[in-house]
Design an enzyme around this catalytic site. Structure first.
Site: not given
Length: 333
Positions: A37, A125, A160
């Site tokens: 991320s 995600d 995620h």
């Protein structure tokens, strides 16, 4: 030679061995990066900016293209993660990199073609969409990275998170702390083996080999609170690296809400990097960001949208400059 002289020679021989045992013999051609991320955006930023040094490979889990935000938090949180009409085109990003290279604000773009790129996007995600990661692949191809040097996995039924063999949340969980998921997929192994080739069987990490590492000594006149970096990072130094054997260096950047303030030491212990590092002479550096509400960084994210200043994505970036100095320091030890 007198007894006193013999004792002195013995003493200084022991002293020399003691000091050499603390030396890290890092191969400067084997420095790699990874991140998830915000950490993925930042790892990509680092690799593009310092491409002459960081040629060992970059792994991005749920990350997007270089300088996508163009200094805007709104753009970063929306179009850079979701893909929309505001998303900067690959052609424009490529041109930006070429221009920054000409102005010496980043290393020569030609170095980028020498690296390896590992991309991961979870099928579930809902934070950083797969088309965002697709753009990164397009960009690296446009920067002349050979197709065989790019590995892209977007088949993991994961949200995620960083995928592990057997630790963390249910793999399909969309988004939940610590953003590490049990996916029966050894992300650390896949990343390190792609960068460094066949690996020796992993060993359990050795607790004493995870050492505190001062970040504050590289802050110069600035304080950590002003740049949203913790005073202390961590570095895993395998036993044989501490004894002077040649080693590689891998830098692992945590994502938002994954700092020690948020998840303790999970990012340092649970990804699996240390187990593979111990048996394969790979030093692993874990830099640390801290929360800073005044700067607009309440989730301890690495700066990929400009909260530390307009130069966040080039060599004048205070965060990247500090991490780069840390890398140089580990090479010289």
């Amino acid at each position: 030679m007198s007894l006193t002289q013999k004792l002195l020679v013995t003493f200084f021989s022991i002293l020399t061995v003691s000091f050499s045992a603390l030396a890290y013999n890092v191969n400067p051609n084997k420095i790699s990066l990874s991140g998830i991320s915000a950490g993925a955006f930042f790892a990509h930023q680092m690799q593009v900016t310092y491409s002459q040094t960081l040629t060992g490979g970059v792994a991005m889990i749920a990350g997007g293209s270089y300088n996508c935000s163009r200094g805007s938090l709104n753009t970063a949180m929306n179009s850079c993660m979701k893909i929309s009409g505001l998303q900067t085109s690959v052609d424009q990003t490529h041109l930006d990199i070429l221009n920054l290279s000409k102005s010496k604000k980043i290393d020569s773009f030609e170095n980028i073609a020498k690296t390896k790129v590992f991309l991961i996007s979870g099928k579930f995600d809902d934070v950083v969409f797969t088309p965002v990661v697709d753009k990164v692949e397009e960009l690296y191809l446009k920067l002349n990275v050979p197709t065989e040097n790019i590995k892209y996995n977007k088949s993991i039924e994961m949200g995620h998170a960083f995928p592990t063999l057997n630790y963390g949340n249910k793999c399909s969980s969309p988004r939940s702390a610590p953003f590490i998921s049990n996916c029966n997929y050894d992300g650390a192994y896949e990343i390190l083996s792609f960068f460094y080739g066949a690996l020796e069987n992993k060993k359990n990490e050795i607790a004493k080999n995870l050492l505190p590492y001062s970040q504050s000594s590289f802050f110069a006149a600035k304080f950590g609170a002003q740049i949203s970096m913790s005073d202390t990072a961590a570095v895993y130094v395998p036993t044989r690296c501490q004894l002077g054997e040649e080693c590689s260096l891998h830098v692992a950047f945590h994502g938002c809400l994954q700092s020690r303030q948020d998840i303790g030491d999970d990012y340092l212990h649970k990804l699996g990097f240390n187990d593979w590092a111990e048996s394969n002479n790979i030093i692993v550096l874990y830099p640390q960001v801290t929360k800073n509400y005044f700067l607009g960084n309440p989730n301890a994210c690495w700066d990929w949208w400009g909260y530390t200043g307009a130069d966040y994505a080039n060599k004048n970036s205070v965060q990247m400059n500090i991490v780069y100095k840390m890398i140089q320091d580990l090479i010289k030890k």
